[in-house]
Design a protein around this motif. Structure first.
Motif, PDB file in Angstrom:
ATOM      1  N   SER A  82      -2.487   1.034   7.199  1.00  0.00           N
ATOM      2  CA  SER A  82      -1.321   1.904   7.137  1.00  0.00           C
ATOM      3  C   SER A  82      -1.813   3.315   6.805  1.00  0.00           C
ATOM      4  CB  SER A  82      -0.376   1.409   6.037  1.00  0.00           C
ATOM      5  OG  SER A  82      -1.028   1.519   4.777  1.00  0.00           O
ATOM      6  N   GLU A  83      -0.898   4.261   6.743  1.00  0.00           N
ATOM      7  CA  GLU A  83      -1.259   5.644   6.386  1.00  0.00           C
ATOM      8  C   GLU A  83      -1.874   5.685   4.988  1.00  0.00           C
ATOM      9  OE1 GLU A  83      -1.753   9.693   6.760  1.00  0.00           O
ATOM     10  OE2 GLU A  83      -1.123   8.290   8.300  1.00  0.00           O
ATOM     11  N   TYR A  84      -1.247   4.975   4.064  1.00  0.00           N
ATOM     12  CA  TYR A  84      -1.771   4.908   2.695  1.00  0.00           C
ATOM     13  C   TYR A  84      -3.158   4.266   2.676  1.00  0.00           C
ATOM     14  CZ  TYR A  84      -2.386   3.496  -2.153  1.00  0.00           C
ATOM     15  OH  TYR A  84      -2.904   3.308  -3.407  1.00  0.00           O
ATOM     16  N   GLY A  85      -3.345   3.220   3.457  1.00  0.00           N
ATOM     17  CA  GLY A  85      -4.628   2.533   3.531  1.00  0.00           C
ATOM     18  C   GLY A  85      -5.735   3.441   4.049  1.00  0.00           C
ATOM     19  N   GLU A  86      -5.422   4.269   5.045  1.00  0.00           N
ATOM     20  CA  GLU A  86      -6.395   5.230   5.574  1.00  0.00           C
ATOM     21  C   GLU A  86      -6.786   6.244   4.512  1.00  0.00           C
ATOM     22  OE1 GLU A  86      -5.371   7.193   9.245  1.00  0.00           O
ATOM     23  OE2 GLU A  86      -4.499   5.338  10.035  1.00  0.00           O
ATOM     24  N   GLN A  87      -5.790   6.748   3.783  1.00  0.00           N
ATOM     25  CA  GLN A  87      -6.064   7.725   2.724  1.00  0.00           C
ATOM     26  C   GLN A  87      -6.949   7.111   1.641  1.00  0.00           C
ATOM     27  OE1 GLN A  87      -2.130   8.767   1.454  1.00  0.00           O
ATOM     28  NE2 GLN A  87      -1.735  10.056   3.252  1.00  0.00           N
ATOM     29  N   LEU A  88      -6.636   5.885   1.253  1.00  0.00           N
ATOM     30  CA  LEU A  88      -7.409   5.194   0.224  1.00  0.00           C
ATOM     31  C   LEU A  88      -8.846   4.953   0.686  1.00  0.00           C
ATOM     32  CD1 LEU A  88      -7.337   3.787  -2.556  1.00  0.00           C
ATOM     33  CD2 LEU A  88      -6.670   1.708  -1.372  1.00  0.00           C
ATOM     34  N   LEU A  89      -9.008   4.548   1.937  1.00  0.00           N
ATOM     35  CA  LEU A  89     -10.342   4.298   2.477  1.00  0.00           C
ATOM     36  C   LEU A  89     -11.183   5.579   2.517  1.00  0.00           C
ATOM     37  CD1 LEU A  89     -12.059   1.973   3.705  1.00  0.00           C
ATOM     38  CD2 LEU A  89     -11.363   2.820   5.934  1.00  0.00           C
ATOM     39  N   GLU A  90     -10.578   6.684   2.916  1.00  0.00           N
ATOM     40  CA  GLU A  90     -11.306   7.969   2.956  1.00  0.00           C
ATOM     41  C   GLU A  90     -11.716   8.404   1.554  1.00  0.00           C
ATOM     42  OE1 GLU A  90     -12.369   9.490   5.794  1.00  0.00           O
ATOM     43  OE2 GLU A  90     -11.494   7.753   6.790  1.00  0.00           O
TER      44      GLU A  90
ATOM     45  N   VAL B 216      -8.018  12.569   1.917  1.00  0.00           N
ATOM     46  CA  VAL B 216      -8.329  12.450   0.493  1.00  0.00           C
ATOM     47  C   VAL B 216      -7.369  13.325  -0.304  1.00  0.00           C
ATOM     48  CG1 VAL B 216     -10.071  12.835  -1.297  1.00  0.00           C
ATOM     49  CG2 VAL B 216     -10.764  11.970   0.952  1.00  0.00           C
ATOM     50  N   LEU B 217      -7.170  14.550   0.166  1.00  0.00           N
ATOM     51  CA  LEU B 217      -6.274  15.466  -0.540  1.00  0.00           C
ATOM     52  C   LEU B 217      -4.824  14.988  -0.471  1.00  0.00           C
ATOM     53  CD1 LEU B 217      -7.942  18.761   0.660  1.00  0.00           C
ATOM     54  CD2 LEU B 217      -8.034  17.808  -1.646  1.00  0.00           C
ATOM     55  N   GLU B 218      -4.415  14.415   0.659  1.00  0.00           N
ATOM     56  CA  GLU B 218      -3.068  13.852   0.785  1.00  0.00           C
ATOM     57  C   GLU B 218      -2.857  12.733  -0.217  1.00  0.00           C
ATOM     58  OE1 GLU B 218      -2.350  12.546   4.796  1.00  0.00           O
ATOM     59  OE2 GLU B 218      -2.813  14.528   5.602  1.00  0.00           O
ATOM     60  N   TYR B 219      -3.870  11.885  -0.361  1.00  0.00           N
ATOM     61  CA  TYR B 219      -3.780  10.747  -1.284  1.00  0.00           C
ATOM     62  C   TYR B 219      -3.490  11.229  -2.699  1.00  0.00           C
ATOM     63  CZ  TYR B 219      -5.173   6.731  -4.103  1.00  0.00           C
ATOM     64  OH  TYR B 219      -5.194   5.714  -5.017  1.00  0.00           O
ATOM     65  N   TYR B 220      -4.203  12.263  -3.147  1.00  0.00           N
ATOM     66  CA  TYR B 220      -4.025  12.735  -4.524  1.00  0.00           C
ATOM     67  C   TYR B 220      -2.835  13.682  -4.683  1.00  0.00           C
ATOM     68  CZ  TYR B 220      -8.298  10.576  -6.150  1.00  0.00           C
ATOM     69  OH  TYR B 220      -9.233   9.671  -6.517  1.00  0.00           O
ATOM     70  N   SER B 221      -2.404  14.336  -3.629  1.00  0.00           N
ATOM     71  CA  SER B 221      -1.278  15.259  -3.762  1.00  0.00           C
ATOM     72  C   SER B 221       0.034  14.514  -4.025  1.00  0.00           C
ATOM     73  CB  SER B 221      -1.144  16.129  -2.518  1.00  0.00           C
ATOM     74  OG  SER B 221      -0.874  15.345  -1.387  1.00  0.00           O
ATOM     75  N   LYS B 222       0.078  13.219  -3.680  1.00  0.00           N
ATOM     76  CA  LYS B 222       1.268  12.421  -3.959  1.00  0.00           C
ATOM     77  C   LYS B 222       1.402  12.089  -5.442  1.00  0.00           C
ATOM     78  CE  LYS B 222       1.214  10.169   0.538  1.00  0.00           C
ATOM     79  NZ  LYS B 222       0.950   8.919   1.253  1.00  0.00           N
TER      80      LYS B 222
END
Length: 192
Positions: A36-44, A185-191
């Motif tokens: 998923s989108e979240y999964g991609e962010q977490l993997l990066e 990576v930045l998207e993951y933490y900006s949430k």
């Protein structure tokens, strides 16, 4: 000293990228993921942490500083990670892997501007001279690594005669040799 102590090759196969720079890391194949989108962010995020050998608490601090900076967040993030002393020692070729470079720093073999520094997370400034101690030049592994490994990064400069090198300019995100989508990576933490 906090660092990842788990199975390296298993992690590399999970991430799908040879983050440890070992020739046999992906020998058994790569696991394919439908994410998923979240999964991609977490993997990066996990890839970037593994590339630089940084644990979550320290990584989170660096990313939040990048998000708050006035510069482009991606560039600030990569510059903060690239300027770590253990990474600079690796980029200059004192160690063949980041783990080896970290050990060289921890054991006190590295001088920064003539002063012994044994902290892997020490932030290197522009034109700081990073050199191998005089005693340590007699250690065959370090000397041969330095002489034989050609730096792939064009923002570092080596001085072969003095067993030293320096950061000549700050790197941009696109020229750093890591396979990571920094925006994810930045998207993951900006949430958070």
């Amino acid at each position: 000293m906090a660092r990842f102590m788990g199975p390296r090759f298993k992690l590399a196969r999970h991430l799908g990228v040879n983050v440890f720079g070992h020739p046999k890391a992906l020998k058994r194949g790569v696991k394919q993921h439908k994410l998923s989108e979240y999964g991609e962010q977490l993997l990066e995020k996990q890839k970037l942490k593994a590339y630089y050998g940084v644990l979550e608490k320290q990584f989170k601090t660096i990313v939040f500083k990048a998000l708050k900076s006035r510069e482009k967040s991606e560039d600030f993030l990569i510059q903060s990670l690239e300027r770590r002393l253990d990474n600079m020692v690796y980029r200059l070729g004192f160690g063949s892997t980041l783990r080896e470079a970290r050990q060289i720093v921890n054991h006190g073999h590295i001088l920064v501007n003539g002063q012994k520094v044994d902290i892997p997370s020490y932030k290197v400034d522009l034109n700081d001279v990073i050199s191998l101690r005089e005693k340590s030049r007699k250690i065959e592994a370090y000397a041969s690594n330095f002489m034989n490994i050609v730096p792939t990064a064009n923002y570092v400069e080596k001085d072969y005669e003095n067993f030293s090198g320096r950061l000549i300019r700050l790197p941009k995100a696109e020229e750093v040799p890591v396979e990571v989508k920094f925006s994810k990576v930045l998207e993951y933490y900006s949430k958070n």
